[in-house]
Structure formats: structure tokens, C-alpha cells
Design an enzyme around this catalytic site. Structure first.
Site, PDB file in Angstrom:
ATOM      1  N   GLU A 172       0.816  -1.207   0.000  1.00 46.48           N
ATOM      2  CA  GLU A 172       0.000   0.000   0.000  1.00 46.48           C
ATOM      3  C   GLU A 172       0.856   1.265   0.000  1.00 46.48           C
ATOM      4  OE1 GLU A 172      -2.530  -0.975   3.359  1.00 46.48           O
ATOM      5  OE2 GLU A 172      -4.090  -1.665   1.993  1.00 46.48           O
ATOM      6  N   SER A 195      12.418  -4.446   3.551  1.00 47.15           N
ATOM      7  CA  SER A 195      13.724  -5.070   3.367  1.00 47.15           C
ATOM      8  C   SER A 195      14.778  -4.004   3.084  1.00 47.15           C
ATOM      9  CB  SER A 195      13.645  -6.097   2.240  1.00 47.15           C
ATOM     10  OG  SER A 195      13.155  -5.494   1.063  1.00 47.15           O
ATOM     11  N   HIS A 408     -18.216  -9.959   5.382  1.00 42.43           N
ATOM     12  CA  HIS A 408     -16.868  -9.440   5.608  1.00 42.43           C
ATOM     13  C   HIS A 408     -16.194 -10.273   6.680  1.00 42.43           C
ATOM     14  CE1 HIS A 408     -13.935  -6.165   7.118  1.00 42.43           C
ATOM     15  NE2 HIS A 408     -13.458  -6.698   6.016  1.00 42.43           N
ATOM     16  N   GLU A 410     -12.829 -10.015   8.478  1.00 44.66           N
ATOM     17  CA  GLU A 410     -11.554  -9.424   8.873  1.00 44.66           C
ATOM     18  C   GLU A 410     -10.891 -10.367   9.869  1.00 44.66           C
ATOM     19  OE1 GLU A 410      -8.316  -8.048   9.287  1.00 44.66           O
ATOM     20  OE2 GLU A 410      -9.494  -6.743   7.974  1.00 44.66           O
ATOM     21  N   GLU A 479      -5.366  -6.923   1.842  1.00 39.19           N
ATOM     22  CA  GLU A 479      -4.093  -7.070   2.574  1.00 39.19           C
ATOM     23  C   GLU A 479      -3.419  -8.414   2.277  1.00 39.19           C
ATOM     24  OE1 GLU A 479      -6.662  -4.221   4.139  1.00 39.19           O
ATOM     25  OE2 GLU A 479      -6.939  -6.318   4.694  1.00 39.19           O
ATOM     26  N   GLU A 503      -9.288   4.232  -0.716  1.00 42.02           N
ATOM     27  CA  GLU A 503      -9.593   4.668   0.649  1.00 42.02           C
ATOM     28  C   GLU A 503      -8.471   5.509   1.256  1.00 42.02           C
ATOM     29  OE1 GLU A 503      -7.500   0.696   1.294  1.00 42.02           O
ATOM     30  OE2 GLU A 503      -8.847   1.607  -0.179  1.00 42.02           O
TER      31      GLU A 503
END
Length: 700
Positions: A172, A195, A408, A410, A479, A503
């Protein structure tokens, strides 16, 4: 399948010469050369005509506790073949895909290590190269641990690169555009983990000064960590960097096994990069025999109102709650919970009224009070709703409106908890009429601190797609690791996030206007993205003046409409609130009309980081939709309509930037006009800074 041609030639000779083996792409524009060097190290190089694409580069796998597959090789066998067939995707950007390549499979062996063998398989297409390492079943190699992969991509020059940091846990980021010698992630604030300063993620988009465009990525990522790229800023060489496990090793394998394909898409023009189907062709066919239940769709959702601080995911403001034994009904509600029955019904009504197929609801289940930022094993059970979310009533109400609800899930990074509860969660979905779920993996992975892009999590994502397929459920993963074409194998895996989505405009510095002109050349090369386009209320202060001061989406309204064409996904969200669309019903018509599944796609104009214009024909219809977007520069573009059916007239409805539109100063200015056109017509599009245009073409 429409056609198949396969021609094979095998040369078997222990101690075969290390002289170069050469194959050409079917159109003979690309040339691959394989050779063992004096140390017995496998090398390859790639040319486009007379232009070098990749200079001689080594191929090696290092193992833990035993000699590596890196040197001391001789050639044991060479196989060469030609393959040509055509296949039909379950959904996609085109109706049919041709899979045409020449293959070279070289079996090499190490005399010093009990004649241990490795197969290096290359597939050369007209649009690029795929290659992988294969470990055959053999007596002297059964279980092994990969310590490192040393695949090289030695580039001939200091190319222009579009890159994000090699973060093992997040994609992101906004993109940096620099020469290879200027790659440095140190000034960039890491989102989670990162990294070395010169490590970047794939897909990596490159542009050479000699006019070639290159894209380096991977295909069919299964049972292996994702590949990052280390950049040598002096020699312009790239080398693979595998995401480590919690133990530091890269992969735990057992023969027979193989790595994902390493991919190089190459062309002398930018549109051809976007048109490539090389990554899909390197994936296995669908594992799902009956795919009739898999449905591309548009949806709205209880989601954006939380991002703009109009509502909350959590029901209560209590903290330190535990899933087991909590009397959720006794908790004091905070009055801001978005996923309540009445509010969800409002979204269902809006979807039904406007022909949208489904409604996503986030924050419906108990546990949202205090998980964020905490390393908690059991946060959600995926079956217990908050007291103000009536599952049965909403199932009845949605069914009566012919609208589906999207679940959803999560996980809060507690992946083992999700896997323990997966069967119950999917039974709950089936019992209450849910056909799809959006999964999330925010935070560090519990319990061992595995990386989001490591082998352990890669296997989890595939397991979720497989288990959902067995339950006839569709999935959209957030994610997660960036996609590598596995939606061909699991067509119920409709989309991923795996990049910086829309978003971020709500609560960060936002996405710069060039962001959406880069993503198709990078993140979307591997598969569809749930970017959540369609934000019409560009200035966010209207939702919460105190918390959203100076926050806005960094595009014009017209560009948000165009994203439904330029940002491909079979799962597209009308991401704004219903009340925002009700203020602009004339512009919302494009979102209502635009398709999500296509028979044809034409890349009309493209340059990474600058502009993109795409036209697509709706599945099973003679309707076309066009999206054109630009970066921070205003542009004028003339578009020829020769993709339309000759001899037929169409009504073109043009949703364009207003006369004084500007993404920053006047983002919501737009104009709509209709003209009649044919395949011989041309349209002049004027795009504002950070703007765009969306057009529907419907036959008369």
C-alpha cells in the site's frame, strides 16, 4: 478449447555440450538463449530483435544444509516443443485467449552431488518469457529447504522504473518513478516491515531509452514466497529476493515440486504490455468444473462512511474485550455503528433501485472494539453479529429485493483463528444466503509473525480460495499478496486489494493523480484489483468537517467514472454513499450501465505514469464502454472509434470534465453530452488535470 498444436524434440545425452541452446518466439521477434558458463552455472539471455532485453544472467537456488543448485552442472537432456491452443476464461477482459509459445526444458545435473537433477523450463511467447525451476522426484533429494533464490535479470541500461518498496507485509504505497540507479526506499515511511533500501516489489514496470517496455513479475505463486527484486544501482542488474519465513528460511519443499514462473513481458509499445495474457497463460486451468455460480457483479456497501468518519465499525467504545463470555447486548452502544439493520436496509434499497447486485457490510460481527494494533489470537468468530444487526431479517429483506449480501471476514492478522473457524463461517454464510466474502489481513500475522507475502501466508490464501470454491463461494481478498494470475485456476477468486486503494484518499496524504495511470502497468498485471472507484463527493469535509478538514480524493468526478473501465475487475464497488450518488444521478448512470465482464478489450492509448485510454465491449452485447484518464497534466486526446461494429450507428454518452475542472481546485465539475457515432467517427476528449472521461456506446 479450439485448437492445439504441439511439436516435441528431445535430445538425451549425458555430458551434452554446454553450447548455447536458442529458441525464438512464434513471431520470431524474441530470442532466448540458454547456456552453462565455464563454472557450470546456468545462464540465460533475452533479445527483442537486435535489442538486448536481459543480458546473460545466472539462475540458482541455494539450499539450507546441503549444496545448492547453483554450479557444477552439465546438461543431461534438452526438450523443445511448440504449443498453440485457445481457451475461454470464466470471466475476463476478452472472450478467448490464445496460448501460443515455444518451450525449452533443460535438465541439468551435478556430478559432484550424486548426479542430482534440476529442470529449467522456459516458455517464450510473442509478448515475453516465463521460466521456472523444477525439482524432479529423485532418490537423493526428497525434503529440502530453500535458503535463497538467486535469479538474475541483468538489464542493459539504466531504465526508467516505476516502483514501490520491497515491504514483506504491504503493497500500500504510492509509486516512485526514477532511474534504476536512483532506487532508494530509505526516505519512504514503511507501512509495516521493509527489506533493504534497494529492494522493490514486483510487478516492476520498466521503460528503456531505446523504446522497449518491460514488466517483471511472476505467475502461479503457490507453495512458495513472493519474489521481490534487489536493484544493483551501479550495474542495473536485478536479482530475486524471496520473502522470508518467521524462521528466516524462504521455503520448505518436497519433491516433486517447482517454483512459480518468473515472467518478463516485453513490447515496443506501452499498450501491448497491458494487452499481454502471458501471466494468465502460465497458470493452470480452472480447478472448478461447474462455474455457473460465479457471477461478476457491482456492489455498494457499508464501508466508505467509516473511512470518512461518518460511522464506525465498532458497536461500543468499550476496550479490552474478549470474544468468549462477553455479553455484547449489555454493552453501551456508541451510536455510530454503521452496520445496523436500518442502515443496511437503506443500502439494499439503493442497490435494488439502481440494478446493483449486492451490498457489502463491514463491522457486522462482534469484536471490532479494540483489536486494531493489538496482537490478539481470538478477536472474531465470524458468526456472531452485533445486537443491532439482524442477520435473519436482512436475509429476508435482501432476498425480497433480489439483492445479495457480501460477508466481511476481517481476520485481524489472526490467521490460525480464521482457519479454525473457517468451516463454521462458511456454513453460516450458506445458511444466511451469502454468496461472497471479502477477507482482510490487517496487522502482523499471528501467531509466529509470518510475513503477508511469505510461503506460509501464500498457502493460506490459496487454501481460502479452494475452500470457498468447495462451498460455491466467491472471495475478494484484502491485505493479501499481490496476485499472479491464479484467478484462472480459481475463478471464484474474483479480486484482491494488494495495493494502495482509493480509501487512502480519506485518511492519509492520498493517492497522487498519476497513481491510477501506473497501477494497470504494475499491480494489475497479475490480476484484478478491488480499487473501490466511484467516489463522487470529492471534498470529504461534507461528511465530517472536523475530522476531514482539507481531505479530498485526488481526481475529478469524471475520472472516478472512467476508473470502472481502466481499473479492471469483475467485482466493482460503487464506493460512495447513496446520498452522494443521489446528488449526481445523471453521472451515476454510467456506473449503473458499465459492465464488469467483457468480450473484447482495446488499449487505445497508454503511457505509464501519464495517461491511459481503454475501450471494452460488454459480454454478450454490442455495447462498448470507454475510460480515459490522465495524471496531473491536462490533456486533449482524439479517439478513433474504429473498434465499433462497421455499418452500425451508436449513441455515445460522454461523461467528461467540466470546462474549469481541476482535481484540486474544481474536482466535481463535469458535463454530459450525447452524440451519434459510427466506426468511422472520432471523438475529441479534453481531460482536466487529474481528470478523465467515461463514454458508453449503445447501438441504435
Amino acid at each position: 478449447m479450439i485448437s492445439r498444436l504441439c511439436f516435441c524434440l528431445t535430445l538425451i545425452s549425458f555430458g551434452v555440450s554446454s553450447h548455447a541452446q536458442t529458441i525464438h518466439s512464434p513471431d520470431r521477434k524474441l530470442t532466448l538463449q540458454f547456456q552453462l558458463n565455464a563454472a557450470g552455472e546456468p545462464t540465460y539471455q533475452l533479445r527483442f530483435g537486435a535489442k538486448p532485453v536481459v543480458k546473460p544472467s545466472r539462475l540458482a537456488i541455494l539450499l539450507q544444509g546441503q549444496p545448492g543448485f547453483d554450479k557444477g552442472f552439465t546438461i543431461a537432456k534438452i526438450d523443445s516443443s511448440v504449443h498453440d491452443d485457445t481457451w475461454t476464461p470464466v470471466w475476463g477482459e476478452v472472450k478467448q485467449i490464445r496460448n501460443h509459445y515455444r518451450e525449452l526444458a533443460v535438465t541439468v545435473q551435478q556430478a559432484a552431488v550424486q548426479n542430482r537433477q534440476l529442470v529449467l523450463r522456459f516458455r517464450l511467447f510473442d509478448d515475453g518469457l516465463g521460466f521456472r525451476y523444477e525439482f524432479p522426484a529423485q532418490d537423493n533429494l526428497k525434503y529440502f529447504t530453500v535458503q535463497d533464490e538467486l535469479t538474475e535479470f541483468n538489464l542493459p541500461a539504466n531504465h526508467k522504473a516505476f516502483w514501490i518498496p520491497g515491504d514483506y507485509d504491504s503493497n500500500e504505497y504510492t509509486y516512485s518513478t526514477t532511474r534504476l540507479n536512483a532506487v532508494n526506499t530509505t526516505p519512504i515511511e514503511p507501512i509495516q516491515l521493509k527489506s533493504a533500501p534497494t529492494t522493490v516489489q514486483t510487478p516492476l514496470m520498466l521503460k528503456a531509452d531505446d523504446g522497449l517496455y518491460l514488466n517483471i513479475h511472476e505467475a502461479a505463486l503457490v507453495n512458495y514466497p513472493a519474489m521481490m527484486l534487489n536493484v544493483n544501482t551501479q550495474s542495473f542488474g536485478l536479482s530475486s529476493q524471496l520473502v522470508p519465513s518467521a524462521t528466516g528460511a524462504k521455503a520448505y519443499l518436497q519433491t516433486p515440486e517447482h517454483t512459480p514462473w518468473r515472467t518478463i513481458v516485453v513490447a515496443d509499445n506501452a499498450p501491448a504490455i497491458l494487452a499481454s495474457k502471458l501471466i494468465l497463460n502460465l497458470n493452470e486451468p480452472s480447478k472448478i468444473a461447474d462455474t455457473g455460480w460465479i457471477q461478476p457483479q457491482k456492489f455498494v456497501g457499508v464501508w466508505w462512511e467509516m473511512h470518512v468518519n461518518k460511522a464506525a465499525w465498532n458497536y461500543s467504545d468499550a476496550s479490552n474485550l474478549k470474544l468468549a463470555g462477553t455479553d455484547w447486548a449489555a454493552l453501551k452502544p456508541n451510536g455510530r455503528h454503521g452496520a445496523n439493520t436500518a442502515n443496511v436496509k437503506r443500502y439494499i434499497d439503493f442497490a435494488a433501485k439502481n440494478g446493483l447486485q449486492s451490498v457489502l457490510v463491514e463491522g457486522w460481527n462482534v469484536g471490532w472494539e479494540d483489536w486494531a494494533g493489538n496482537w490478539k489470537e481470538e478477536v472474531f468468530d465470524f458468526v456472531t453479529p452485533y445486537p443491532d444487526f439482524d442477520v435473519s431479517e436482512l436475509q429476508r429483506y435482501a432476498a425480497g429485493k433480489n439483492v445479495k449480501l457480501i460477508m466481511h471476514h476481517e481476520t485481524s492478522g489472526s490467521v490460525t483463528n480464521y482457519e479454525r473457524r473457517m468451516d463454521a463461517a462458511y456454513r453460516f454464510m450458506k445458511a444466511h444466503g451469502y454468496d461472497a466474502a471479502k477477507t482482510g489481513y490487517v496487522g502482523r500475522i499471528i501467531p509466529r509473525g509470518e510475513h503477508h507475502d511469505g510461503q506460509w501466508m501464500v498457502n493460506h490464501y490459496v487454501h481460502v480460495a479452494d475452500q470457498m470454491a468447495q462451498n460455491r463461494l466467491m472471495v475478494d481478498m484484502h491485505e493479501s499478496v499481490r496476485p499472479t494470475g491464479l484467478h484462472r485456476t480459481y475463478p471464484n477468486w474474483l479480486a484482491n486489494e494488494a495495493a494502495r486503494g482509493n480509501e487512502f484518499n480519506a485518511w492519509s496524504s492520498g493517492n497522487p493523480p498519476e497513481h491510477e495511470t501506473i497501477l494497470p502497468f504494475t499491480r494489475l498485471m497479475g490480476g484484478p484489483m478491488d480499487y473501490t472507484p466511484g467516489i463522487f463527493q470529492i471534498k470529504l469535509e461534507d461528511w465530517n468537517p472536523e475530522r476531514n478538514k482539507d481531505k479530498q480524493v485526488h481526481t475529478t468526478l469524471a475520472k472516478q467514472a472512467a476508473l470502472y473501465v481502466t481499473m479492471y475487475s469483475p467485482l466493482q464497488m460503487a464506493a460512495d454513499l447513496p446520498e452522494a450518488y443521489e446528488k449526481h444521478l445523471d453521472a451515476f448512470q454510467f456506473i449503473k450501465d458499465v459492465a464488469v465482464d467483457w468480450d473484447d478489450t482495446r488499449i487505445l492509448a497508454a503511457e505509464p505514469g501519464d495517461y491511459l485510454t481503454i475501450a471494452r465491449r460488454a459480454k454478450g452485447k454490442d455495447e462498448w464502454y470507454l475510460g480515459a484518464i490522465t495524471d496531473e497534466q491536462a490533456r486533449t486526446q482524439t479517439v478513433k472509434l474504429n473498434f465499433l461494429t462497421p455499418g452500425r450507428r451508436y449513441t455515445a454518452t460522454i461523461y467528461a470534465d467540466g470546462k474549469n475542472a481541476d482535481w484540486e481546485k474544481n474536482p466535481m465539475a463535469y458535463q454530459i453530452r450525447k452524440v451519434q457515432v459510427t466506426s468511422k467517427s472520432a471523438l475529441k476528449l479534453q481531460m482536466a488535470a487529474g481528470g478523465g472521461a467515461a463514454i458508453s456506446f449503445k447501438g441504435l
